[in-house]
Each structure stands twice: as structure tokens, then as C-alpha cells.
Design an enzyme around this catalytic site. Structure first.
Site, PDB file in Angstrom:
ATOM      1  N   CYS A  87      41.038   7.605  53.569  1.00  0.00           N
ATOM      2  CA  CYS A  87      39.585   7.576  53.773  1.00  0.00           C
ATOM      3  C   CYS A  87      39.150   7.151  55.172  1.00  0.00           C
ATOM      4  O   CYS A  87      38.222   7.734  55.736  1.00  0.00           O
ATOM      5  CB  CYS A  87      38.904   6.715  52.719  1.00  0.00           C
ATOM      6  SG  CYS A  87      39.272   4.933  52.809  1.00  0.00           S
ATOM      7  N   HIS A 139      36.744   1.281  50.285  1.00  0.00           N
ATOM      8  CA  HIS A 139      36.683   2.720  50.539  1.00  0.00           C
ATOM      9  C   HIS A 139      35.621   3.067  51.570  1.00  0.00           C
ATOM     10  O   HIS A 139      34.452   2.715  51.430  1.00  0.00           O
ATOM     11  CB  HIS A 139      36.395   3.470  49.236  1.00  0.00           C
ATOM     12  CG  HIS A 139      36.147   4.931  49.438  1.00  0.00           C
ATOM     13  ND1 HIS A 139      37.081   5.772  50.000  1.00  0.00           N
ATOM     14  CD2 HIS A 139      35.051   5.702  49.178  1.00  0.00           C
ATOM     15  CE1 HIS A 139      36.576   6.998  50.068  1.00  0.00           C
ATOM     16  NE2 HIS A 139      35.343   6.976  49.589  1.00  0.00           N
ATOM     17  N   ASP A 194      31.370  12.244  51.474  1.00  0.00           N
ATOM     18  CA  ASP A 194      32.585  11.497  51.129  1.00  0.00           C
ATOM     19  C   ASP A 194      33.810  12.398  51.242  1.00  0.00           C
ATOM     20  O   ASP A 194      34.455  12.719  50.244  1.00  0.00           O
ATOM     21  CB  ASP A 194      32.454  10.918  49.715  1.00  0.00           C
ATOM     22  CG  ASP A 194      33.250   9.636  49.540  1.00  0.00           C
ATOM     23  OD1 ASP A 194      34.129   9.378  50.379  1.00  0.00           O
ATOM     24  OD2 ASP A 194      33.001   8.898  48.575  1.00  0.00           O
TER      25      ASP A 194
END
Length: 273
Positions: free
Chosen positions: A81, A116, A131
Site C-alpha cells: 500500500c 493502511h 485505494d
């Protein structure tokens, strides 16, 4: 949202070769809009794998943007991420989008970690959750509107406002399941360095002890978790097979993760079986 010059400098977005990035994902420059943002995010997810090979091998060079560019753009590798998020944020800012870098708590109903990286990006006057680094999760942006439902490659996802928090949910059967929860508080570069250190080194991190490789496309989710290859479709069908060591390289290549001979040899030493 106006981005101050010092905020841009903090993220060193000027180090990005925008043309090289756009070439990597097969896109051309486009005027900022919700439609263009959707195409940009989708192209990124389809082109750049989610993978943690360097973490498993103990050779991760870090998440400074110049290192991320070298790996994801020049080497055509993937990442997790922090790498996806920082690269996409830099590209979006270079294209003229206001970007807010955020952090989310994964699986909040299970007290998952607050680690995250995700993004809020403004397009056509509306904030969107973008995302691109959530594994086989989101394919396209979602407007930050309470109750908004967006199809993600065949799987409905929903955003729900909960006080100062937003919850990203996925429809599983007849129930909505929380995937992660986040606020709109902007993060600093050093925050992600701390999160990355835990995620890439702690023995309880889900990324240090096994391969986690994910690809998402329309109607298809593919994951290699440890030595289990999992294929899922929106109709609920799921196939799980075990990948023996002799099939590892071919499976990685099928998921667009191409390693050097040295990297593959090191990986096979810690791979199950």
C-alpha cells in the site's frame, strides 16, 4: 482543498517522471475530472501488482518516492500500500488533483492495525476515496458520500459515515462487512515510515512471513497467499489450489511479478515445500 508548497515538497513529487509512470500504466495525460480519475486509478490497478516479495526476502529498500519509482515504474515490479499510494498520489498531484494522504484501520471489527495507506482525491469538486493499494479490493474511486455504493470489478462496495470516521464495506452474501475505517486527517511522510517499519519487519505483520500477491480485474480476483492460489468471482465461486515450488516462477509471472534469478532462488529457500 488547497495544497501548500511545503506539503508538495515533503512528498518530493517532482522526482516522478510522469510520462514514464503514464507509460507504465498505459495512459496519457488528461485534464482532471472524476471520469479521468476513474480511468487513471483503474489503469494503475490493472497494471501494477500488489506484492510483498521484497518484504519476505528482507530486502525492501524503503518507501521513499525515488525508491518506489525505481521499483514500480522502472523495474515494472509491484508493491504494497505505501508504494502504490505514494506513487499514485504523486502522479495525481502532478496531473493537477488535490490529494490528501490518509491511513486506515484494516478490519476494524477485529481490531486490525491502523497501518493502511489510502487517499482522498478531489475531482469535479467531490472528494473520492482512491485505494489503489488495497490488494484485490478496489478497482475504481468511490465518492465520499454516506451510503455511496460502487461496483468494484463485480463486487459491490459501500462507504458509510460514522462520526469522524468513514467505513469501507463490501457486500458478502446479504451482509456488509467492514474492510477498513479511516478519517480525513492528513498524514505526514514520517508517519508512513513508522507504519512501513512495523508492516515490513514485525513478526506478527501479515506481510513478513508469507507471500501476499493479489491481482484484480473485472469479474476476477486472484491471490497467492503463502502457497495457496485463490481465484474468486463475483458469483461466489472460489477455487483454491496449492502451488508447488516448481510452479512458483510461472505463477508469479502469470500475476505479472517477474523476479531476477537471484530473487527467485532466495524466495524458493523460504517458500513452503
Amino acid at each position: 482543498m488547497t495544497i501548500a508548497p511545503e506539503q508538495v515538497d515533503e512528498w518530493t513529487v517532482g522526482t516522478l517522471d510522469l510520462d514514464a509512470y503514464l507509460g507504465r500504466i498505459g495512459q496519457g495525460p488528461a485534464k482532471p475530472s472524476a471520469a479521468a480519475l476513474r480511468e487513471l486509478a483503474k489503469a494503475h490497478v490493472l497494471a501494477v501488482p500488489f506484492e510483498n516479495v521484497d518484504v519476505v526476502l528482507g530486502q525492501h529498500r524503503g518507501i521513499a518516492l525515488e525508491d518506489v519509482i525505481g521499483k514500480l515504474v522502472r523495474r515494472h515490479r509491484g508493491g504494497y500500500c505505501y508504494e502504490h499510494g505514494s506513487l499514485f498520489a504523486a502522479a495525481a498531484e502532478r496531473l493537477g488533483y488535490p490529494v490528501r494522504r490518509l491511513v486506515a484501520r484494516v478490519q476494524p471489527q477485529k481490531n486490525g492495525p491502523y497501518t493502511h495507506m489510502t487517499l482522498a482525491i478531489e475531482a469535479d469538486g467531490v472528494q473520492h476515496l482512491v485505494d489503489v493499494g488495497f490488494g484485490a479490493g478496489m478497482l475504481v474511486p468511490m465518492p465520499l458520500v454516506d451510503g455511496a455504493v460502487v461496483d468494484q470489478a463485480g463486487w459491490p462496495h459501500r462507504l458509510v459515515a460514522d462520526g469522524d470516521w468513514w467505513r469501507l464495506q463490501k457486500l458478502e452474501g446479504d451482509d456488509w462487512t467492514d474492510l477498513h475505517a479511516f478519517t480525513l486527517t492528513p498524514m505526514h511522510r514520517i508517519d508512513y515510515e513508522v507504519y512501513h517499519h512495523y508492516t515490513s519487519t514485525h513478526p506478527r505483520s501479515p506481510f513478513t512471513g508469507q507471500l501476499v500477491i493479489m491481482r484484480l480485474e473485472e469479474g476476477l480476483s486472484r491471490k497467492l497467499i503463502g502457497d495457496e492460489f485463490i481465484v474468486e468471482r463475483p458469483d461466489g465461486t472460489k477455487e483454491t489450489t496449492t502451488i508447488p515450488p516448481e510452479r512458483l516462477d510461472a505463477t508469479l509471472r502469470e500475476m505479472d511479478v517477474v523476479l531476477t534469478e537471484e530473487e527467485l532462488a532466495k524466495l524458493l529457500k523460504v517458500y513452503p515445500g
